[in-house]
Design a protein around this motif. Structure first.
Motif, PDB file in Angstrom:
ATOM      1  N   SER A  53      44.677   5.302  30.737  1.00 33.13           N
ATOM      2  CA  SER A  53      44.043   5.538  29.451  1.00 33.13           C
ATOM      3  C   SER A  53      44.077   4.284  28.602  1.00 33.13           C
ATOM      4  O   SER A  53      44.968   3.456  28.720  1.00 33.13           O
ATOM      5  CB  SER A  53      44.772   6.672  28.708  1.00 33.13           C
ATOM      6  N   TYR A 119      40.048  18.812  26.971  1.00 38.08           N
ATOM      7  CA  TYR A 119      39.061  17.746  27.104  1.00 38.08           C
ATOM      8  C   TYR A 119      38.372  17.484  25.771  1.00 38.08           C
ATOM      9  O   TYR A 119      38.259  18.376  24.928  1.00 38.08           O
ATOM     10  CB  TYR A 119      37.995  18.113  28.144  1.00 38.08           C
ATOM     11  N   ASN A 268      37.486  11.609  30.674  1.00 33.36           N
ATOM     12  CA  ASN A 268      36.674  11.500  29.471  1.00 33.36           C
ATOM     13  C   ASN A 268      35.248  11.922  29.827  1.00 33.36           C
ATOM     14  O   ASN A 268      34.732  11.561  30.883  1.00 33.36           O
ATOM     15  CB  ASN A 268      36.690  10.060  28.929  1.00 33.36           C
ATOM     16  N   THR A 417      35.851   7.288  21.231  1.00 32.85           N
ATOM     17  CA  THR A 417      35.183   8.209  22.151  1.00 32.85           C
ATOM     18  C   THR A 417      34.718   7.520  23.430  1.00 32.85           C
ATOM     19  O   THR A 417      34.040   8.132  24.244  1.00 32.85           O
ATOM     20  CB  THR A 417      33.959   8.857  21.467  1.00 32.85           C
ATOM     21  N   ARG A 418      35.071   6.232  23.584  1.00 35.04           N
ATOM     22  CA  ARG A 418      34.621   5.422  24.722  1.00 35.04           C
ATOM     23  C   ARG A 418      33.092   5.352  24.775  1.00 35.04           C
ATOM     24  O   ARG A 418      32.504   5.318  25.857  1.00 35.04           O
ATOM     25  CB  ARG A 418      35.154   5.964  26.046  1.00 35.04           C
TER      26      ARG A 418
END
Length: 443
Positions: A53, A119, A268, A417-418
């Protein structure tokens, strides 16, 4: 406008098979060699990242860049966990078919619940208008309740559209009558269909065991005022197909029930570094729901992600397979599965939406994602895809394949949030090539 994620696409005939072969060889090298070089030159210290992560790590995104430019003093990048999960950006695009586009797009992400295994839920909306009078609005969501007990997936679309059309099938040469040749369009002559499009889709998934969900829902696809303005003759792919299967040329509806089973353990939903996503299900179009024809479709969606580095987990090999297979009945021409007709309109980079389509459709793609800068602001990808479909004139699924591929740049838009800003340039056959712009990874 069918593909809300395409910024620019140009299909230009005349490149030839030799040129395409050279491009594919070059892309094969890029797929494995260039990313390795970029990675080896930008490695970060062994203890700078966690193995699974990036949460809580110092990263640099577009928000930090704006602060650096407009705020006084030496503003240090914030931790990913300190960032807002909301991204707002202008939606700017150009396409020869639609003209110049301007609008606004919002993407958000949030964990809904206290369970640490929950999630992230994501949602997006966009509204845009083009110089040719095309209007497009959509709203989508993929939400998980606390502990992933329920997963809700849905979308709402209202649009005045322009849809590129290149005929039925995979571009295989056939021997047939005049109508068959018009429908098959072996030279891939481009046409444009105008119309109105409305869609509502909602599915609810219940977690049966950890990471395994069973879902059911509905989908309503409605098209009105469909026109092929590129030709005054009846011998166009859309007209031939609609007449052959008994659909009104001006309008139709494809409304049905959805039944799916899904497995996911991705770390993710926006940009996975590891894990699997798999979904398989049936869509059953029913006349009692207002559908123009009855039909049964079976669809599959499989995605797998391998992280190649513990110190740089975003260095990933990603694989995607998407398929849709007509079991019985018939589908309206514009609802046939094909290039870019997946749920998020992202497949088949190198070709425009619907470039290849048919009752049975199979698509696979592999992508190499690699970091470029130490602070994660820039990264890159290289990718290769293949697709196959059948037609009405004797070509079976898997008889012929069409490849595509390219490379792209990623800009970290929101580290919480990538969310990446994705800029890709891709090639296909028949001289097809183009620039693709979107938020979030293609898959």
């Amino acid at each position: 406008m069918e593909n809300k994620n395409i910024s620019y696409f140009k299909a230009k005939p005349g490149s030839g098979l030799k040129g395409f072969s050279l491009i594919m060889k070059t892309l094969t090298v890029l797929l494995f060699v260039l990313p390795g070089l970029a990675y080896s030159q930008t490695a970060v210290p062994l203890d700078s990242l966690k193995a699974d992560s990036l949460k809580g790590e110092i990263q640099y995104d577009i928000g930090d860049l704006i602060k650096t430019i407009f705020q006084k003093g030496n503003k240090k990048p914030s931790l990913a966990s300190e960032k807002s999960g909301l991204t707002i950006m202008p939606s700017i695009a150009y396409n020869p078919s639609i003209g110049a586009q301007i609008g606004i797009k919002v993407v958000g992400g949030k964990v809904l619940g206290d369970d640490p295994n929950t999630y992230m839920s994501v949602a997006a909306t966009s509204a845009s208008i083009t110089t040719k009078g095309i209007i497009y609005f959509y709203l989508s969501h993929n939400a998980f309740t606390n502990g992933n007990t329920w997963n809700f997936q849905g979308s709402l679309v209202a649009a005045k559209t322009v849809t590129p059309d290149y005929g039925l099938g995979i571009g295989a040469a056939i021997v047939g009558n005049e109508a068959d040749l018009a429908l098959n369009n072996p030279d891939r002559v481009g046409r444009v269909l105008h119309g109105q499009f409305y869609n509502f889709r909602e599915k609810a998934y219940k977690q049966i065991v950890e990471n395994l969900f069973f879902g059911a829902g509905v989908s309503f696809d409605i098209r009105r005022k469909i026109e092929d303005r590129s030709s005054s003759t009846d011998l166009t792919p859309y007209h031939v197909y609609s007449d052959r299967y008994g659909y009104d040329r001006d309008h139709y509806m494809a409304n049905g029930l959805l039944f799916n089973i899904q497995y996911t353990n991705r770390d993710n939903q926006n940009r996975a570094f590891k894990g699997i996503y798999a979904d398989a299900g049936f869509r059953i179009n029913q006349s009692w729901m207002g559908s123009s024809k009855n039909a049964v479709q079976f669809t599959t969606d499989f995605r797998k992600y391998w992280s190649l580095s513990k110190r740089n987990p975003e260095h990933v090999i990603a694989f995607w397979n998407w398929g849709s297979y007509l079991v019985s009945g018939s589908l309206p021409y514009l609802e046939l599965p094909g290039t870019g007709k997946d749920a998020y309109f992202r497949s088949g980079r190198g070709y425009t939406v619907g470039y290849f389509k048919g009752p049975q459709y199979f698509y696979s793609e592999i992508e190499h994602r690699f970091p470029i800068t130490r602070n994660k602001f820039l990264s890159g990808v290289s990718f290769f895809n293949i697709q196959s479909t059948n037609d009405d004139m004797g070509t079976k699924l898997f008889d012929k394949w069409q490849p595509g591929g390219g490379a792209g740049l990623r800009v970290l838009f929101n580290k919480a949030t990538r969310t990446n800003l994705c800029l890709d340039y891709a090639f296909g056959k028949y001289g097809a090539r183009g620039f693709f712009l979107g938020l979030n990874e293609v898959f």
